[in-house]
Design a protein around this motif. Structure first.
Motif, mmCIF file in Angstrom:
data_model
loop_
_atom_site.group_PDB
_atom_site.id
_atom_site.type_symbol
_atom_site.label_atom_id
_atom_site.label_comp_id
_atom_site.label_asym_id
_atom_site.label_seq_id
_atom_site.Cartn_x
_atom_site.Cartn_y
_atom_site.Cartn_z
ATOM 1 N N ASP A 173 0.851 -1.196 0.000
ATOM 2 C CA ASP A 173 0.000 0.000 0.000
ATOM 3 C C ASP A 173 0.885 1.244 0.000
ATOM 4 O O ASP A 173 1.589 1.522 0.973
ATOM 5 C CB ASP A 173 -0.892 -0.012 1.246
ATOM 6 C CG ASP A 173 -1.996 1.033 1.178
ATOM 7 O OD1 ASP A 173 -1.924 1.909 0.311
ATOM 8 O OD2 ASP A 173 -2.933 0.960 2.010
ATOM 9 N N TYR A 230 -2.930 6.484 3.403
ATOM 10 C CA TYR A 230 -3.777 5.851 4.409
ATOM 11 C C TYR A 230 -3.321 4.422 4.701
ATOM 12 O O TYR A 230 -4.096 3.614 5.215
ATOM 13 C CB TYR A 230 -5.238 5.839 3.946
ATOM 14 C CG TYR A 230 -5.819 7.209 3.674
ATOM 15 C CD1 TYR A 230 -6.343 7.982 4.698
ATOM 16 C CD2 TYR A 230 -5.837 7.725 2.382
ATOM 17 C CE1 TYR A 230 -6.890 9.238 4.447
ATOM 18 C CE2 TYR A 230 -6.373 8.979 2.117
ATOM 19 C CZ TYR A 230 -6.885 9.735 3.160
ATOM 20 O OH TYR A 230 -7.415 10.975 2.903
ATOM 21 N N ILE A 252 -9.317 2.795 1.061
ATOM 22 C CA ILE A 252 -9.313 1.329 1.016
ATOM 23 C C ILE A 252 -9.947 0.858 -0.286
ATOM 24 O O ILE A 252 -10.935 1.426 -0.751
ATOM 25 C CB ILE A 252 -10.064 0.736 2.237
ATOM 26 C CG1 ILE A 252 -9.871 -0.777 2.332
ATOM 27 C CG2 ILE A 252 -11.529 1.105 2.229
ATOM 28 C CD1 ILE A 252 -10.341 -1.377 3.649
ATOM 29 N N VAL A 258 -11.554 -0.192 8.397
ATOM 30 C CA VAL A 258 -10.309 0.465 8.782
ATOM 31 C C VAL A 258 -10.382 0.766 10.275
ATOM 32 O O VAL A 258 -11.405 1.269 10.751
ATOM 33 C CB VAL A 258 -10.096 1.778 7.995
ATOM 34 C CG1 VAL A 258 -8.866 2.523 8.515
ATOM 35 C CG2 VAL A 258 -9.950 1.500 6.510
ATOM 36 N N VAL A 303 -3.595 4.756 11.328
ATOM 37 C CA VAL A 303 -4.235 3.569 10.763
ATOM 38 C C VAL A 303 -3.571 2.323 11.347
ATOM 39 O O VAL A 303 -2.370 2.116 11.197
ATOM 40 C CB VAL A 303 -4.120 3.551 9.227
ATOM 41 C CG1 VAL A 303 -4.787 2.300 8.649
ATOM 42 C CG2 VAL A 303 -4.739 4.804 8.623
ATOM 43 N N LYS A 343 -6.493 -2.660 8.169
ATOM 44 C CA LYS A 343 -7.380 -2.522 7.011
ATOM 45 C C LYS A 343 -7.766 -3.918 6.534
ATOM 46 O O LYS A 343 -6.909 -4.786 6.395
ATOM 47 C CB LYS A 343 -6.683 -1.752 5.878
ATOM 48 C CG LYS A 343 -6.263 -0.348 6.241
ATOM 49 C CD LYS A 343 -5.406 0.301 5.168
ATOM 50 C CE LYS A 343 -6.199 0.752 3.987
ATOM 51 N NZ LYS A 343 -5.400 1.599 3.061
#
Length: 320
Positions: free
Chosen positions: A176, A180, A292, A299, A306, A309
């Motif tokens: 990722d 986020y 996401i 989340v 964060v 997820k």
């Protein structure tokens, strides 16, 4: 000339493999970018928007496989001519986006590397120059290994790439690069550095009464966010699993909210059908798609950081 051909070969191959891979692990991100290109204010090809995901998957596989073919030296003539056609299409699109200021980020390297519109255009010009060298001297491109090994390596690579796409579509991207990602602090992402736009610049949560609850949510210890960017497009069966995990989260003392860009009336239908015990906050659809790649997804936050997820299919793995 042989040295120039080999330099061009490996530079172009690595560029296409890297570009394909960072999109391979997040095909939905590429699909969203194509939806933007197909929009009325860019290419005005709105009839293609429903096919953005399969188009994205096809183009990703073509891009990364051509990079693999060139790297291995498999079918050099077909490969270099295909690369030339693709890069010329990309060159036109990036010029069009830059000149008319249509799409600020082409998504050429997914979320891994951000380039300006003109930066992307100039990058493509460099690639065109290297690919033209390969087109003119493709006979100098020899297989790295025996033809049998090269064929099998190409064949196996294709199926590995297909599996990766399947996996990340069912679950979430395996890497990722977005602001986020797990471990990222959202309030810190909102801070300006010089004159640059902060990584998080559109995270705004609004209650049904129009109250801004962004800071309240980001200051809370244990928060679970159920994210469904558009309830009309959500996997409705997923809310059975969402119901179970959110009830457990509430028992564990979590504050739970639904984030969606849909109308409150749409949420009330879902809430009543699945007996959900939390309220909805409004948030921008593009922001939710960025947070996401799931609809719905979960989340968890710890004072704006964060901590987890999950796609709805994986909520049974959540540990409190």
């Amino acid at each position: 000339m042989r040295i120039l051909v080999q330099i061009s070969r490996f530079f172009v191959a690595i560029t296409f493999v890297f570009s394909g891979f960072v999109k391979l692990i997040d095909p939905l991100g590429s699909a969203y970018k194509f939806q933007e290109y197909f929009g009325a204010d860019v290419l005005n090809l709105e009839f293609l928007i429903p096919y953005a995901l399969p188009f994205s998957i096809f183009l990703i596989l073509v891009e990364i496989m051509l990079g693999v073919f060139l790297l291995l030296g498999y079918l050099p003539k077909l490969t270099v001519w295909s690369l030339l056609v693709i890069i010329l299409v990309f060159l036109f699109l990036t010029w069009y986006s830059a000149y008319y200021d249509k799409v600020t980020d082409c998504g050429c390297f997914g979320d891994a590397v951000k380039l300006s519109s003109w930066g992307t255009f100039y990058k493509n010009i460099v690639l065109v120059a290297f690919i033209l060298v390969l087109v003119l001297k493709y006979k100098l491109i020899k297989p790295l290994f025996s033809l049998t090994i090269v064929k099998w390596a190409s064949f196996l690579s294709f199926f590995v790439f297909l599996y990766i796409i399947y996996y990340v579509l069912v679950h979430l991207p395996i890497i990722d690069f977005r602001p986020y990602a797990i471990g990222k602090n959202i309030p810190e992402g909102m801070e300006y550095v010089g004159e640059e736009l902060p990584p998080v610049h559109d995270f705004f949560l609004e209650s049904e009464n129009g109250e801004d609850l962004t800071n309240d949510v980001l200051a809370t210890n244990n928060v679970m966010l159920v994210i469904a960017y558009n309830l009309d497009k959500s996997d409705i069966e997923g809310f059975t699993a969402i119901k179970k995990i959110t009830d457990k989260a509430l028992e564990e003392g979590y504050k739970v909210y639904m984030l969606s860009s849909s109308l409150r009336d749409d949420y009330l239908v879902i809430k009543d059908k699945f007996k959900l015990n939390f309220e909805m906050l409004f948030c921008d659809e593009t922001t939710l798609k960025t947070i996401i790649r799931a609809n719905p997804g979960i989340v968890t936050l710890q004072k704006g950081t964060v901590t987890g997820k999950w796609n709805w299919v994986d909520v049974d793995t959540i540990k409190f």
